[in-house]
Scaffold this active site. Structure first.
Site, PDB file in Angstrom:
ATOM      1  N   GLN A  19      30.083 -49.335 -29.232  1.00 14.72           N
ATOM      2  CA  GLN A  19      29.884 -48.131 -30.033  1.00 14.72           C
ATOM      3  C   GLN A  19      30.761 -46.968 -29.590  1.00 14.72           C
ATOM      4  O   GLN A  19      30.293 -45.883 -29.285  1.00 14.72           O
ATOM      5  CB  GLN A  19      28.399 -47.775 -30.071  1.00 14.72           C
ATOM      6  N   ASN A  48      25.991 -39.561 -27.102  1.00 16.05           N
ATOM      7  CA  ASN A  48      25.603 -40.820 -27.741  1.00 16.05           C
ATOM      8  C   ASN A  48      26.756 -41.791 -27.884  1.00 16.05           C
ATOM      9  O   ASN A  48      27.927 -41.429 -27.811  1.00 16.05           O
ATOM     10  CB  ASN A  48      24.959 -40.559 -29.102  1.00 16.05           C
ATOM     11  N   CYS A  49      26.390 -43.027 -28.094  1.00 16.78           N
ATOM     12  CA  CYS A  49      27.354 -44.089 -28.329  1.00 16.78           C
ATOM     13  C   CYS A  49      27.109 -44.736 -29.682  1.00 16.78           C
ATOM     14  O   CYS A  49      27.208 -45.950 -29.828  1.00 16.78           O
ATOM     15  CB  CYS A  49      27.275 -45.135 -27.223  1.00 16.78           C
ATOM     16  N   VAL A  50      26.713 -43.924 -30.657  1.00 16.90           N
ATOM     17  CA  VAL A  50      26.512 -44.430 -32.010  1.00 16.90           C
ATOM     18  C   VAL A  50      27.860 -44.870 -32.582  1.00 16.90           C
ATOM     19  O   VAL A  50      28.915 -44.485 -32.079  1.00 16.90           O
ATOM     20  CB  VAL A  50      25.870 -43.334 -32.887  1.00 16.90           C
TER      21      VAL A  50
END
Length: 429
Positions: free
Chosen positions: A111, A242-244
């Protein structure tokens, strides 16, 4: 609250013996900047490179993007991280407008994403148009991923503040001053009693396992939704951790430039009464989703809101959070307009969201993450091109022997950003 953004327009990048800005060019002392980041013993290697608009350069994999900023006269920014814990949104902030610190490294797996500074992928990311100071770091052996993410996230903030502080200390002057000034909800309601009251609910990835967003350096995941003044988000109160999927990642740069906040601000006192912003959670469990959506409704009702704008971050299970918000607001008589991207398959024929509700009647699409795009080889690659094999939207066969790639839009940083900072659109034919 009155916030003044003193924007120094950056139109070039170069290395020099002193970090400063002159005639629109940001000069960086490479050794000094790298040494500053290398103070973190979690890094085995630190390097700084440049990526300028129009160059045949690819950055991969990208973690975050941060605009260089500093509070004038204080030498710090990002409360709780690189500044003391105090309320953001007041005073004067020096902004190196047009520059971005882009963090890059062998991070956590699927991600992250990439940025092309030219070619067919460039228009899909705002960072093809910024002058990018690319910070690439490698972790020490066997460093736990959460520690690596923390160190890399804070390194990006640290470098951004350093660049802006050096610019201020060496006499950088603003080319433009943007002013954001608004009273509290009571004051504004007294001033504009006949205008419809609107709030903005900003959904954030808050799912743990490196899917986190920070408000005043506190992880939003265990929190409850809260009301903040819009100046606070425009002045560094929110930081991405985040690692979205890359396409709909709200980077730290995006939070500071949130276009929904700015659009509502522009209409405040004219068409609407913009009451404020609610950063809210996206939980991994149904009880958490229900709790957050009910709290969002409670805040809106307590403020007497007539309408609400809701933006999502990510897709998949957060689509349930999105639908719950629509359902609750509409059933309470509060008009809701939702902003999200779609995951409709490579042919666009699949169901766009993972959930649905009949109350979701006002919807703005920021694009289909599954659209395919062919991108050519670049003359220069900063990072690890082979990582496309494990990035969302990529695959082992995506990277061809000649360096070109065939990928989905979701592998491009911010290509379908759900706060609307993109160029995708449609027209009736």
């Amino acid at each position: 609250m009155r916030l003044e953004l003193h924007k120094v327009h950056i139109k070039g990048l170069d290395f020099a013996e002193k970090t400063h800005v002159k005639n629109g060019v940001l000069y960086v002392n490479k050794e000094e900047a790298e040494a500053l980041i290398a103070e973190d013993r979690n890094f085995s290697k630190v390097s700084i490179d440049f990526a300028r608009p129009g160059e045949k350069t690819r950055i991969i994999p990208v973690k975050d993007a941060v605009e260089p900023r500093v509070k004038i006269g204080k030498g710090n920014y990002f409360p709780g991280f690189m500044a003391p814990m105090e309320k953001a949104g007041n005073g004067e902030t020096l902004v190196l407008d047009g520059a971005a610190v882009v963090t890059c490294g062998p991070i956590v797996a699927f991600q992250e994403g990439f940025i092309d500074m030219s070619g067919p992928a460039a228009p899909y990311s705002p960072f093809s148009e910024t002058y990018n100071i690319v910070l690439s770091v490698e972790p020490v052996e066997d460093l736990e991923k959460h520690l690596y993410e923390t160190s890399l996230r804070e390194a990006g903030l640290k470098l951004a503040v350093y660049l802006a502080r050096c610019a201020e200390e060496n006499g950088a002057k603003a080319d433009e001053v943007a002013v954001f000034e608004k009273g509290d909800t009571f004051e504004e309601s007294q001033k504009y009693p006949d205008l419809p009251k609107v709030i903005y609910v900003c959904m954030n990835i808050t799912q743990g396992l490196l899917h986190d967003t920070y408000l005043y350096a506190a992880d939003l995941r265990p929190s409850l939704p809260t009301l903040i003044h819009p100046n606070e988000v425009l002045d560094g109160a929110m930081v991405s951790g985040n690692c979205v999927s890359a396409c709909d990642k709200n980077t730290t740069w995006h939070h500071c430039h949130n276009p929904i906040v700015q659009a509502l601000y522009a209409r405040h006192g004219k068409e609407i009464n913009f009451l404020g912003m609610v950063p809210t959670q996206e939980s991994t469990v149904l009880a958490g989703k229900i709790r957050a959506s009910q709290m969002n409704l409670s805040i809106a009702q307590q403020l007497g809101a007539d309408g609400v704008i809701v933006s999502e971050e990510g897709y998949g299970n957060p689509d349930t959070d999105l639908c719950l918000n629509a359902k609750n607001f509409e059933n309470a008589g509060i008009k809701a307009v939702l902003v999200s991207d779609e995951s409709a398959g490579t042919d666009g024929a699949s169901q766009s969201l993972a959930d649905a509700t009949p109350e979701l009647t006002g919807f703005i699409s920021t694009g289909n993450v599954n659209e395919m795009i062919e991108v050519p080889a670049m003359d220069k690659v900063i990072g690890y091109p082979e990582s496309i094999a494990v990035l969302s939207g990529g695959a082992e066969e995506s990277l061809r022997p000649d360096g070109s790639m065939y990928v989905e839009l979701q592998s491009i940083i911010a290509s379908t950003a759900e706060i609307g900072f993109n160029k995708l659109g449609c027209e009736w034919v």
